[in-house]
Design an enzyme around this catalytic site. Structure first.
Site, short mmCIF file in Angstrom:
data_model
loop_
_atom_site.label_atom_id
_atom_site.label_comp_id
_atom_site.label_asym_id
_atom_site.label_seq_id
_atom_site.Cartn_x
_atom_site.Cartn_y
_atom_site.Cartn_z
N CYS A 235 -10.72 38.54 16.95
CA CYS A 235 -10.94 39.91 17.41
C CYS A 235 -11.84 39.87 18.64
O CYS A 235 -12.56 38.90 18.87
CB CYS A 235 -11.58 40.80 16.36
SG CYS A 235 -10.69 40.86 14.81
N ARG B 14 -8.09 36.61 21.66
CA ARG B 14 -8.77 36.47 20.37
C ARG B 14 -8.07 37.25 19.25
O ARG B 14 -8.48 37.19 18.10
CB ARG B 14 -10.22 36.95 20.48
CG ARG B 14 -11.04 36.12 21.43
CD ARG B 14 -12.47 36.55 21.42
NE ARG B 14 -13.15 36.21 20.20
CZ ARG B 14 -13.80 35.08 19.99
NH1 ARG B 14 -13.85 34.18 20.93
NH2 ARG B 14 -14.40 34.85 18.85
N TRP C 101 -7.39 40.94 15.25
CA TRP C 101 -6.55 39.98 14.53
C TRP C 101 -6.77 40.29 13.06
O TRP C 101 -7.89 40.18 12.55
CB TRP C 101 -6.97 38.54 14.85
CG TRP C 101 -6.01 37.52 14.29
CD1 TRP C 101 -4.85 37.10 14.86
CD2 TRP C 101 -6.15 36.79 13.06
NE1 TRP C 101 -4.25 36.15 14.06
CE2 TRP C 101 -5.02 35.96 12.96
CE3 TRP C 101 -7.10 36.77 12.05
CZ2 TRP C 101 -4.83 35.10 11.87
CZ3 TRP C 101 -6.91 35.93 10.97
CH2 TRP C 101 -5.78 35.10 10.88
N ASN D 16 -16.53 42.51 14.70
CA ASN D 16 -15.92 41.19 14.54
C ASN D 16 -16.61 40.52 13.38
O ASN D 16 -17.84 40.59 13.27
CB ASN D 16 -16.20 40.29 15.75
CG ASN D 16 -15.31 40.61 16.91
OD1 ASN D 16 -14.43 41.46 16.82
ND2 ASN D 16 -15.55 39.93 18.02
N GLY D 17 -15.85 39.80 12.58
CA GLY D 17 -16.47 39.06 11.47
C GLY D 17 -15.88 39.50 10.15
O GLY D 17 -14.82 40.12 10.10
N GLU E 156 0.91 16.52 17.36
CA GLU E 156 0.53 17.55 18.33
C GLU E 156 1.77 18.16 18.99
O GLU E 156 1.85 19.37 19.19
CB GLU E 156 -0.43 16.96 19.36
CG GLU E 156 -0.92 17.90 20.43
CD GLU E 156 -1.59 19.18 19.91
OE1 GLU E 156 -1.83 19.30 18.70
OE2 GLU E 156 -1.81 20.07 20.74
N LYS F 272 2.74 22.15 18.81
CA LYS F 272 2.91 22.96 20.02
C LYS F 272 4.25 23.69 19.96
O LYS F 272 4.34 24.87 20.26
CB LYS F 272 2.87 22.10 21.29
CG LYS F 272 1.53 21.61 21.76
CD LYS F 272 0.62 22.65 22.36
CE LYS F 272 -0.26 23.29 21.34
NZ LYS F 272 -1.45 22.63 20.90
N GLU G 250 4.20 26.54 17.25
CA GLU G 250 3.35 27.72 17.43
C GLU G 250 3.78 28.61 18.58
O GLU G 250 3.56 29.81 18.52
CB GLU G 250 1.86 27.35 17.52
CG GLU G 250 1.43 26.64 18.75
CD GLU G 250 -0.08 26.35 18.75
OE1 GLU G 250 -0.85 27.12 18.17
OE2 GLU G 250 -0.47 25.32 19.34
N HIS H 295 12.88 6.75 4.58
CA HIS H 295 12.52 7.02 3.19
C HIS H 295 12.81 8.47 2.79
O HIS H 295 12.38 8.92 1.73
CB HIS H 295 11.05 6.68 2.94
CG HIS H 295 10.76 5.24 3.18
ND1 HIS H 295 11.23 4.23 2.37
CD2 HIS H 295 10.09 4.61 4.19
CE1 HIS H 295 10.84 3.06 2.85
NE2 HIS H 295 10.15 3.27 3.96
N LYS I 284 -6.99 32.80 18.98
CA LYS I 284 -7.57 31.60 19.56
C LYS I 284 -8.65 30.98 18.67
O LYS I 284 -8.70 29.76 18.51
CB LYS I 284 -8.15 31.94 20.93
CG LYS I 284 -8.66 30.77 21.71
CD LYS I 284 -7.52 29.95 22.25
CE LYS I 284 -7.99 28.69 22.96
NZ LYS I 284 -6.91 27.70 23.04
O1 M6R Z 1 -11.39 25.99 18.11
P1 M6R Z 1 -10.87 24.89 17.26
O2 M6R Z 1 -10.56 23.66 18.01
O3 M6R Z 1 -11.75 24.61 16.08
O4 M6R Z 1 -9.50 25.46 16.69
C1 M6R Z 1 -8.76 24.75 15.77
C2 M6R Z 1 -7.36 25.31 15.65
O5 M6R Z 1 -7.41 26.64 15.22
C3 M6R Z 1 -6.59 25.24 16.97
O6 M6R Z 1 -6.53 23.94 17.45
C4 M6R Z 1 -5.17 25.76 16.78
O7 M6R Z 1 -4.45 24.89 15.96
C5 M6R Z 1 -4.46 25.97 18.11
N1 M6R Z 1 -3.64 27.14 18.04
C6 M6R Z 1 -3.57 24.85 18.48
O8 M6R Z 1 -2.88 25.03 19.65
#
Ligand code: M6R
Length: 624
Positions: free
Chosen positions: A2, A27, A79, A105-106, A497, A501, A504, A520, A619
């Site tokens: 947020c 955010r 969010w 926020n929180g 990774e 990517k 997401e 397997h 984020k």
């Molecule tokens: O801020 P952080 O690195 O702790 O965040 C961890 C994950 O939330 C973050 O890497 C998330 O998986 C991203 N969307 C990946 O692109």
């Protein structure tokens, strides 16, 4: 998660709030809203609440239809945590009489009890959120203070302070009241708040990026501190109401960081920044004597020499950086290293002794699971070393030592440049442990450091030469229902990774598999045309990867390979080849990741997805 923003001053507030919210949208973007203190013809103030489900652009269109003259307001981009992303659950939330509005926020952990008590005392709730209790608690304290002789301009702040004593959890909160037009009361606990004075008024936000147009000198509110903003001044207090003078931080980063600078999206811009990230992360890290210099290390060489076990804890992309670090730490320092999702680590009972080093990796430095795992590890006696991109973030503050990844602000939700910064930083840490343990000489360190620096140029080469190959590969797999990412060793770590990517941002299902494990089970998925994306750079296990790919080819898979320049053998097996410059295997993760980032982005673009703000994500993940 947020974003919150507030302004009081001489200019119309609505535009300022919307501009700030757009900057904070990374955010969270489930809904957005503002509360504006409006004066009617009789001189009476009311709060005008405008909220919309979806992105800030929807709110902006709605606001364009209003001719607001308000010069004081608060805004929020959400969010969803408690309550679905509906208009009723969008912030700002208001008191029963509609004369107090808040953005938050929180998480309020005791909201269910508070809500029950407030309902029993006659309050009416209009949302399912935890936040709304804050509005009602302030309302009670505000009314309760009416006869207490508190000067009118301080009532809202006092009521907020009283409300904060009842709330358990995390909050960055800003409140306005119709009876105190032109003032904004602010509080913080475990959720960031920055405040600044500009030429035309006072500003508050949850991230400096929202107010950088107005000022570069900001106060980063500490936990337990409060502020009252008026058009011409800002008063800061502690939790007892005693005035304080907090330190002012000067923000020296470039405003371009908050803009796309001609790129179609932030993700592409950030991918193209990666050569700079490698260089900046390495600046000043090697002394003339060939020793690594990590000035925020916070741990003595004696303490590091005692380390006999390393845990890397992190989430998402940061976790994948940890998988790469494990290979390097074990290879160079010969210390056993485990990599664990912070959300699992915190609820296990891992074996931790005073000679355990926990390395916490987090771009944002505020991921709730990672923070909880750090706290748990420290209680159990481990030394904690943080790797983060955000100076002064909770991960930095709560670790014994820290290395900053120098990626600068990352705005696209999908991490790219921060991952490269993490891998480079973790590589330095692995080299340092190797030196301290006497396994790497200064000569070897110098050579590794130089080759690590060369990856900046290698990334640039990929960016300059492989776009066409990546576009062809993306076109070939954009309509597939699913894809497998495979590799061995470093390639297996990188595959994770690549798959994340793609998932997401393009919403294609993807799974990473150690190539040797395919036979397997997962090979059953392969039928003609099924995309297999292979990290097949030259390494000690290259021939093994090739054999695994032949097994896929025999079953009709469409193979996209990331391979080393000059490797023509791979062309006989792969349908599409994306080349990366040759590097030492240890650094191949850095180069091989870049094509996978570009591939995911291109697939997302071809599928018409929102690249920077993929659905359901935010984020920073500040909830469990
Ligand atoms: O801020 P952080 O690195 O702790 O965040 C961890 C994950 O939330 C973050 O890497 C998330 O998986 C991203 N969307 C990946 O692109």
């Amino acid at each position: 998660m947020c974003g919150i923003v507030g302004y009081t001053g001489q200019n119309p507030a609505a535009n300022i709030l919307v501009t700030g919210l757009k900057r904070l949208e990374y955010r969270g973007y489930d809904s957005a809203g503002v509360a504006l203190a409006e004066r009617d013809a009789t001189g009476t103030y009311t709060l005008n609440i405008i909220r919309r489900v979806g992105k800030v652009s929807g709110l902006e269109s709605e606001l364009n239809g209003h001719s607001s003259t308000s010069t004081c307001g608060i805004g929020h981009t959400r969010w969803a945590t408690h309550g679905r992303p509906t208009q009723a659950n969008a912030h700002p939330h208001i008191s029963c009489d509609g004369r107090i509005a808040i953005v938050h926020n929180g998480i309020i952990e005791n909201f269910a009890e508070l809500r029950e008590e407030l309902i029993q005392r006659g309050h009416h709730f209009s949302s399912d959120t935890d936040t709304e209790v804050f509005a009602h608690l302030i309302e009670e304290a505000y009314e309760g203070n009416e006869s207490s002789g508190i000067p009118a301009t301080h009532k809202l702040l006092d009521a907020l302070r009283i409300a904060c004593t009842q709330v358990v959890g995390a909050y960055g909160v800003a409140a306005i009241a119709a009876d105190e037009p032109g003032t904004i009361a602010v509080a913080r606990k475990d959720s960031p708040i920055v405040i600044g004075r500009g030429e035309h008024g006072s500003y508050v936000a949850s991230d400096v990026i929202a107010l950088i147009d107005a000022t570069r000198d900001v106060v980063v509110l500490e936990d337990g501190q409060f502020a009252l903003l008026t058009p011409n001044k800002i008063i800061y207090t502690d939790d007892q109401g005693t005035p304080i003078e907090p330190a002012v931080t000067h923000i020296d980063w470039d405003i371009d960081l908050a803009e796309k600078a001609g790129y179609p999206d932030f993700m592409l811009k950030e991918i193209f920044e990666q050569p700079r990230v490698v260089r900046d992360t390495l600046v000043g890290r090697l002394t003339g004597a060939g020793e690594l210099d990590i000035d925020e290390l916070g741990l003595s060489f004696e303490e590091l020499n005692l380390v006999d076990r390393v845990y890397v804890i992190a989430c998402g992309t940061s976790y994948h950086a940890g998988l790469i670090a494990k290979n390097l730490i074990e290879a160079w320092a010969r210390i056993p290293c485990e990599v664990e999702a912070a959300s699992e680590f915190r609820y296990r009972n891992p074996i931790i002794t005073p000679s355990t080093l926990v390395v916490a990796v987090s771009q944002s430095g505020e991921t709730a699971d990672t923070l909880a795992a750090i706290r748990d590890a420290r209680i159990k006696g481990a030394k904690v070393f943080g790797v983060t991109n955000v100076v002064g973030s909770p991960v930095a503050r709560e670790s014994d030592g820290v290395i900053y990844t120098k990626a600068n602000k990352e705005i696209a939700v999908a991490s790219t440049k921060s991952f490269i910064g993490q891998v480079v930083s973790l590589t330095l840490l692995a080299m340092l442990l190797g030196q301290v343990k006497g396994k790497l000489t200064t000569g070897q360190t110098r050579m590794l450091f130089r080759e690590l620096g060369d990856t900046a140029e290698h990334i640039q080469t990929i960016l300059d030469t492989q776009q066409q190959a990546i576009q062809s590969a993306a076109t070939a797999c954009k309509d597939a229902p699913s894809a497998l990412f495979v590799g061995r060793g470093m390639g297996a770590a990188v595959s994770n990774e690549g798959a994340l990517k793609l998932k997401e941002i393009s919403y294609l299902h993807a799974e990473a598999y150690a190539a040797g494990e395919m036979k397997h089970g997962a090979i059953a998925l392969i039928e003609p045309g099924f995309p297999v994306i292979a990290v097949a750079t030259k390494s000690a296990v290259y021939d093994k990867v090739l054999s695994n790919l032949k097994e896929c080819e025999a079953r009709g898979a469409k193979i996209i390979a990331v391979a080393t320049e000059g490797d023509h053998e791979i062309e006989a097996i792969a349908d599409y080849v994306i080349y990366v410059p040759p590097t030492r295997e240890a650094f191949s993760a850095i180069t091989a990741t870049v094509p996978l980032q570009l591939l995911a982005r291109e697939v997302a673009r071809l599928r018409g997805c929102d690249i920077d703000q993929p659905r359901n994500l935010a984020k920073s993940v500040t909830v469990e």
